[in-house]
Design a protein around this motif. Structure first.
Motif, PDB file in Angstrom:
ATOM      1  N   GLY A  11      28.644  46.007  37.750  1.00 13.89           N
ATOM      2  CA  GLY A  11      30.018  45.533  37.610  1.00 13.89           C
ATOM      3  C   GLY A  11      30.141  44.060  37.951  1.00 13.89           C
ATOM      4  O   GLY A  11      29.210  43.452  38.498  1.00 13.89           O
ATOM      5  N   ASN A  12      31.308  43.480  37.664  1.00 12.11           N
ATOM      6  CA  ASN A  12      31.511  42.063  37.982  1.00 12.11           C
ATOM      7  C   ASN A  12      31.434  41.804  39.486  1.00 12.11           C
ATOM      8  O   ASN A  12      31.030  40.723  39.914  1.00 12.11           O
ATOM      9  N   HIS A  13      31.807  42.805  40.316  1.00  8.46           N
ATOM     10  CA  HIS A  13      31.769  42.588  41.774  1.00  8.46           C
ATOM     11  C   HIS A  13      30.343  42.591  42.331  1.00  8.46           C
ATOM     12  O   HIS A  13      30.155  42.315  43.508  1.00  8.46           O
ATOM     13  N   GLU A  14      29.383  42.893  41.513  1.00 15.16           N
ATOM     14  CA  GLU A  14      27.989  42.718  41.933  1.00 15.16           C
ATOM     15  C   GLU A  14      27.531  41.288  41.606  1.00 15.16           C
ATOM     16  O   GLU A  14      26.386  40.922  41.892  1.00 15.16           O
ATOM     17  N   GLY A  71      34.725  51.240  32.502  1.00 15.40           N
ATOM     18  CA  GLY A  71      35.222  50.959  33.850  1.00 15.40           C
ATOM     19  C   GLY A  71      36.012  49.675  33.841  1.00 15.40           C
ATOM     20  O   GLY A  71      36.377  49.168  32.779  1.00 15.40           O
ATOM     21  N   HIS A  72      36.295  49.165  35.024  1.00 10.51           N
ATOM     22  CA  HIS A  72      36.926  47.860  35.239  1.00 10.51           C
ATOM     23  C   HIS A  72      38.452  47.878  35.222  1.00 10.51           C
ATOM     24  O   HIS A  72      39.067  47.150  35.983  1.00 10.51           O
ATOM     25  N   SER A  73      39.089  48.707  34.377  1.00 12.02           N
ATOM     26  CA  SER A  73      40.555  48.623  34.359  1.00 12.02           C
ATOM     27  C   SER A  73      41.198  49.517  35.417  1.00 12.02           C
ATOM     28  O   SER A  73      42.432  49.574  35.498  1.00 12.02           O
ATOM     29  N   HIS A  74      40.377  50.198  36.224  1.00  8.07           N
ATOM     30  CA  HIS A  74      40.887  50.999  37.347  1.00  8.07           C
ATOM     31  C   HIS A  74      41.849  52.084  36.873  1.00  8.07           C
ATOM     32  O   HIS A  74      42.792  52.439  37.576  1.00  8.07           O
ATOM     33  N   MET A  75      41.639  52.579  35.650  1.00  5.26           N
ATOM     34  CA  MET A  75      42.555  53.580  35.100  1.00  5.26           C
ATOM     35  C   MET A  75      41.834  54.873  34.763  1.00  5.26           C
ATOM     36  O   MET A  75      40.619  54.896  34.624  1.00  5.26           O
ATOM     37  N   ASP A 114      39.919  29.249  48.202  1.00  3.31           N
ATOM     38  CA  ASP A 114      39.033  28.525  47.283  1.00  3.31           C
ATOM     39  C   ASP A 114      38.662  29.311  46.036  1.00  3.31           C
ATOM     40  O   ASP A 114      38.073  28.743  45.110  1.00  3.31           O
ATOM     41  N   PHE A 115      39.033  30.618  45.943  1.00  2.26           N
ATOM     42  CA  PHE A 115      38.778  31.375  44.715  1.00  2.26           C
ATOM     43  C   PHE A 115      39.647  30.843  43.571  1.00  2.26           C
ATOM     44  O   PHE A 115      39.302  30.986  42.405  1.00  2.26           O
ATOM     45  N   ILE A 116      40.766  30.186  43.931  1.00  2.00           N
ATOM     46  CA  ILE A 116      41.699  29.744  42.880  1.00  2.00           C
ATOM     47  C   ILE A 116      41.730  28.219  42.736  1.00  2.00           C
ATOM     48  O   ILE A 116      42.660  27.667  42.156  1.00  2.00           O
ATOM     49  N   SER A 153      48.526  31.983  46.892  1.00  2.00           N
ATOM     50  CA  SER A 153      47.338  32.835  46.797  1.00  2.00           C
ATOM     51  C   SER A 153      47.413  33.658  45.520  1.00  2.00           C
ATOM     52  O   SER A 153      48.498  33.797  44.937  1.00  2.00           O
ATOM     53  N   ASN A 154      46.257  34.184  45.113  1.00  3.43           N
ATOM     54  CA  ASN A 154      46.264  35.064  43.942  1.00  3.43           C
ATOM     55  C   ASN A 154      46.627  36.472  44.394  1.00  3.43           C
ATOM     56  O   ASN A 154      46.186  36.926  45.458  1.00  3.43           O
ATOM     57  N   THR A 155      47.446  37.166  43.589  1.00  2.00           N
ATOM     58  CA  THR A 155      47.839  38.534  43.966  1.00  2.00           C
ATOM     59  C   THR A 155      46.618  39.453  44.023  1.00  2.00           C
ATOM     60  O   THR A 155      46.602  40.426  44.770  1.00  2.00           O
ATOM     61  N   ALA A 176      44.735  40.899  47.274  1.00  2.00           N
ATOM     62  CA  ALA A 176      45.098  42.149  47.962  1.00  2.00           C
ATOM     63  C   ALA A 176      44.641  43.309  47.100  1.00  2.00           C
ATOM     64  O   ALA A 176      45.024  43.413  45.938  1.00  2.00           O
ATOM     65  N   ARG A 177      43.799  44.175  47.660  1.00  2.00           N
ATOM     66  CA  ARG A 177      43.163  45.195  46.823  1.00  2.00           C
ATOM     67  C   ARG A 177      43.842  46.542  46.863  1.00  2.00           C
ATOM     68  O   ARG A 177      43.655  47.354  45.970  1.00  2.00           O
ATOM     69  N   PHE A 178      44.596  46.845  47.936  1.00 11.28           N
ATOM     70  CA  PHE A 178      45.121  48.202  48.046  1.00 11.28           C
ATOM     71  C   PHE A 178      46.350  48.227  48.941  1.00 11.28           C
ATOM     72  O   PHE A 178      46.538  47.343  49.777  1.00 11.28           O
ATOM     73  N   ARG A 228      36.874  32.069  40.734  1.00  6.49           N
ATOM     74  CA  ARG A 228      35.447  31.859  40.972  1.00  6.49           C
ATOM     75  C   ARG A 228      35.163  31.863  42.454  1.00  6.49           C
ATOM     76  O   ARG A 228      35.872  31.239  43.230  1.00  6.49           O
ATOM     77  N   ARG A 229      34.126  32.611  42.856  1.00  6.99           N
ATOM     78  CA  ARG A 229      33.674  32.562  44.241  1.00  6.99           C
ATOM     79  C   ARG A 229      32.921  31.260  44.410  1.00  6.99           C
ATOM     80  O   ARG A 229      31.974  30.983  43.654  1.00  6.99           O
ATOM     81  N   VAL A 230      33.351  30.386  45.327  1.00  8.74           N
ATOM     82  CA  VAL A 230      32.646  29.123  45.550  1.00  8.74           C
ATOM     83  C   VAL A 230      31.549  29.366  46.575  1.00  8.74           C
ATOM     84  O   VAL A 230      31.773  30.056  47.568  1.00  8.74           O
TER      85      VAL A 230
HETATM   86  O1  LIG Z   1      36.221  36.600  45.439  1.00 13.50           O
HETATM   87  C1  LIG Z   1      37.062  37.197  44.775  1.00 13.50           C
HETATM   88  C2  LIG Z   1      36.743  38.063  43.721  1.00 13.50           C
HETATM   89  C3  LIG Z   1      37.733  38.698  43.026  1.00 13.50           C
HETATM   90  N1  LIG Z   1      39.031  38.484  43.361  1.00 13.50           N
HETATM   91  C4  LIG Z   1      40.110  39.207  42.656  1.00 13.50           C
HETATM   92  O2  LIG Z   1      39.630  40.443  42.146  1.00 13.50           O
HETATM   93  C5  LIG Z   1      39.961  40.540  40.745  1.00 13.50           C
HETATM   94  C6  LIG Z   1      38.885  41.269  39.991  1.00 13.50           C
HETATM   95  O3  LIG Z   1      38.729  42.564  40.518  1.00 13.50           O
HETATM   96  P1  LIG Z   1      38.415  43.799  39.529  1.00 13.50           P
HETATM   97  O4  LIG Z   1      38.206  44.976  40.437  1.00 13.50           O
HETATM   98  O5  LIG Z   1      37.204  43.420  38.803  1.00 13.50           O
HETATM   99  O6  LIG Z   1      39.601  43.951  38.631  1.00 13.50           O
HETATM  100  C7  LIG Z   1      40.032  39.074  40.299  1.00 13.50           C
HETATM  101  O7  LIG Z   1      40.792  38.913  39.154  1.00 13.50           O
HETATM  102  C8  LIG Z   1      40.640  38.412  41.499  1.00 13.50           C
HETATM  103  O8  LIG Z   1      42.050  38.562  41.434  1.00 13.50           O
HETATM  104  C9  LIG Z   1      39.377  37.631  44.379  1.00 13.50           C
HETATM  105  O9  LIG Z   1      40.583  37.427  44.673  1.00 13.50           O
HETATM  106  N2  LIG Z   1      38.373  37.005  45.052  1.00 13.50           N
END
Ligand SMILES: O=c1ccn([C@@H]2O[C@H](COP(=O)(O)O)[C@@H](O)[C@H]2O)c(=O)[nH]1
Length: 667
Positions: A129-132, A268-272, A608-610, A453-455, A458-460, A509-511
């Motif tokens: 996945g992208n998180h790897e 995967g990826h769309s969490h649905m 710094d992700f944004i 910050s980017n929404t 917050a993951r959950f 982007r993760r810096v």
């Molecule tokens: O370092 C990070 C990495 C990701 N994000 C946020 O997560 C989503 C992507 O997550 P998915 O589970 O793949 O949908 C990305 O768009 C960022 O909003 C982050 O904030 N910081």
């Protein structure tokens, strides 16, 4: 015990009881499934986007099972497949990181959760996945450990990594796998990530449209031996057009060469939860997120003249797949399908794999060797035992990592999408407030601030109840550094958030930094409260009168995919970014009472992700060189502000915080 969370006398949790398996303190579901699964010739259990939730959802009854409960379930289902003479494959579509303390509080993250994931779980195929791939240390951990542990089962058809030993690009796993199942099905499998571009530059991703033209792919689809079915795994939405899915591209390339061969897609990826009909012999499943859902797919229609399948056409004594993947076409192929989305709890697991779970038993989970049931067969005992060991190891890792340590009581549930954006109980109202209070550099405290910050940070949802170290990661798991641009003219700064939201969130982007650097960041690698919750036992065909909120899925097969019936949960749109102002002078000198003073300059504080999206919206002559670390020490991240906020503001109710356990009807 101050480092644990669960059924310990005198501890913060209201639910003082003893359970075996699941994690201590986790709640049992109030009701469960009422229909058996339909078994075909090819059956698949599918996980995706687990994001470290191997402890299960400790505060949510509906998703309370842990990875150990799941391990026992899978073992039992594999035995059932064996006795029915059919194939059952276990597949995963990636994203194991970024979501809980178990995955993210180690260095590198995933160090422990990956080990648990790998150890006892008999996956047949997996993909990345992208998180790897956000951080190079995680990408290399995936390459050196996870991929090697799975060998040729780990498919990363379009993802490569720079091998530091050979200085050559190498696929993280294998590009494809041709194999024959126990019951003779000849399968060609791929694992294709969506066109992700925010990956560490230690990795590279080939766009699907280019990948399908590569020699290895063309050779694979023109494999000299017979192929009965193509399996396309991917951290890649099952539904074309959603979240930059490239599944249709892969499907079309295979279809061109094989007009009639079944193509089964596991996205995967769309969490649905989703199920998509591509054509008469091709469908796609997606199985949710965060160990809330487990996907079930089955199909039949393979016969001995057109396939290598050696088992029965329809396994006996169980329901069988009964739907065609047609939209009214004639001369349909012989394939019949079923799909189901299972809630991740022990009631579900025990309903579909009777005897696989310890239910309503009172022997302590921490003594799995004491676990036995007079009525249990040896095999049932062994498979329960296997899961119990996994559960126990999760419990001890949680203790080692201090994940159960309680810092305060969450006064009400804060929702990511369950309530309107910025409602009083919106996650973002809470986070904006917590950031404004906690993210202040004392040396610059007099300078007004704009926090953005980017929404997606917050993951959950943050559930009412004890706020633990785990909750801090569950809410804000990313190690994004807090940075700022000093003294930006207010005239320039005030429209930034709105402009960012108008444009929409980029991939971010993760810096990655030199650990010794100070000053300007330097890149090193380029780039329901309880609703009359009466326990209703084991489902058993009984009509459920009082529904809890949860998944209510509508897909291409209709509205009957959810294994357990729920009330619809509210879902509101959220923008890409949120923010707040802080430290603004309250009154204009000599001005009217109640009028806010507009500052001349503000510190623009963000993560710094944004960086890129913020600079683009700010415009002017600002560049990356203007971005500095805001806090001292400079390695202060988005993981650092919640615990102190809770310690300072949420002490009411301590030490016995209440857990609601169910999702309230909201909105
Ligand atoms: O370092 C990070 C990495 C990701 N994000 C946020 O997560 C989503 C992507 O997550 P998915 O589970 O793949 O949908 C990305 O768009 C960022 O909003 C982050 O904030 N910081």
């Amino acid at each position: 015990c101050d480092s644990c969370y669960g059924p310990i006398e005198g501890h913060a949790s209201k639910h003082v009881r003893v359970v075996k398996r699941m994690q201590p303190g986790a709640l049992d579901a109030r009701y469960g499934p009422t229909r058996p699964l339909q078994w075909g010739q090819l059956n698949v259990l599918h996980t995706s986007d687990t994001h470290g939730w191997l402890s299960g959802h400790i505060k949510e009854a509906n998703y309370g099972a842990d990875w150990g409960d799941y391990v026992s379930f899978v073992s039992s289902m594999k035995s059932t497949a064996e006795s029915l003479g059919v194939d059952l494959l276990l597949v995963d579509s990636g994203d194991l990181h970024d979501g809980t303390g178990l995955s993210d509080s180690t260095t590198p993250n995933g160090e422990i959760s990956n080990e648990i994931f790998v150890k006892q779980t008999k996956y047949d195929l997996l993909t990345i996945g992208n998180h790897e791939l956000y951080a190079s240390e995680v990408a290399y951990q995936t390459f050196n450990n996870f991929s090697r542990a799975w060998g040729d089962k780990y498919l990363t058809s379009n993802v490569e990594i720079m091998n530091p030993e050979t200085q050559e690009w190498e696929h993280v796993g294998k590009t494809h796998k041709y194999f024959t199942t126990k019951h003779g099905l000849r399968i060609m499998a791929f694992g294709v990530l969506f066109d992700f571009s925010a990956n560490t530059n230690a990795s590279r991703i080939t766009k699907a449209a280019d990948m399908v033209k590569q020699d290895w792919f063309q050779q694979a689809i023109h494999h000299p031996e017979p192929i009965d079915v193509f399996l396309v795994l991917g951290h890649n939405s099952a539904r074309p057009g959603r979240q930059a899915s490239t599944m249709k591209t892969v499907y079309s390339a295979i279809r061109e060469a094989h007009p009639n061969t079944p193509i089964q897609i596991f996205g995967g990826h769309s969490h649905m939860r989703d199920f998509v009909v591509y054509d008469q012999s091709s469908t796609a499943s997606e199985s949710g997120r965060y160990c809330e859902s487990l996907g079930w797919f089955s199909m039949s229609g393979f016969n001995s003249s057109t396939s290598g399948f050696t088992g029965p056409l329809n396994p006996k004594g169980v329901p069988n797949p009964n739907r065609t993947a047609t939209r009214g076409e004639r001369n349909t192929p012989p394939f019949l399908y079923s799909r189901r989305y299972l809630d991740w709890n022990r009631l579900t697991f025990d309903y579909h794999a009777p005897g696989s779970q310890f239910l309503h038993n009172s022997i302590a989970h921490s003594h799995p060797n004491l676990i036995s049931s007079p009525s249990a067969s040896n095999t049932s005992f062994q498979l329960k035992q296997q899961g119990a060991q996994v559960s126990s190891s999760i419990t001890s890792y949680r203790q080692q990592l201090g994940l159960g340590k309680v810092y305060g009581c969450v006064p009400q549930t804060f929702w990511v999408t369950g309530v309107p954006f910025m409602a009083p109980n919106s996650m973002y109202t809470f986070l904006a407030d917590a950031m404004a209070h906690q993210i202040v550099n004392p040396k610059r405290a007099k300078i007004p601030r704009v926090h953005i910050s980017n929404t997606g940070m917050a993951r959950f949802d943050l559930h009412k109840g004890p706020f633990t170290m785990d909750d801090s990661y569950i809410t804000s798991p990313f190690p994004s550094l807090v940075v700022y641009i000093p003294e930006v003219p207010w005239e320039k700064a005030k429209g930034v958030l709105e402009r960012m939201n108008k444009k929409g969130a980029g991939q971010g982007r993760r810096v990655e930094y030199n650990t010794t650097s100070t000053g300007a960041p330097k890149k090193v690698l380029g780039k329901r409260e309880e609703i009359m919750g009466v326990p209703v036992g084991n489902g058993g065909g009984r009509k459920q009168e009082v529904l809890e909120v949860g998944y209510t899925t509508e897909d291409d097969f209709g509205v009957d995919g959810d294994d357990t019936v729920h009330e619809k949960i509210a879902k509101y749109e959220i923008p890409g970014y949120f923010g707040t102002t802080a430290g603004f002078p309250e009154w204009k000198k000599g001005g009217r009472k109640g009028r806010k003073q507009e500052p001349r300059v503000v510190d623009l504080v963000f993560n710094d992700f944004i960086n890129d999206d913020l600079l683009a919206a700010l415009g002017g002559n600002y560049t990356a060189e203007d971005i500095k670390f805001y806090m001292e020490p400079s390695n202060y991240t988005l993981r650092d502000f919640l615990v102190p906020y809770v310690e300072q503001n949420w002490q009411e109710g301590m030490p016995r915080c209440e857990i609601s356990g169910l999702r309230p009807i909201v909105g």
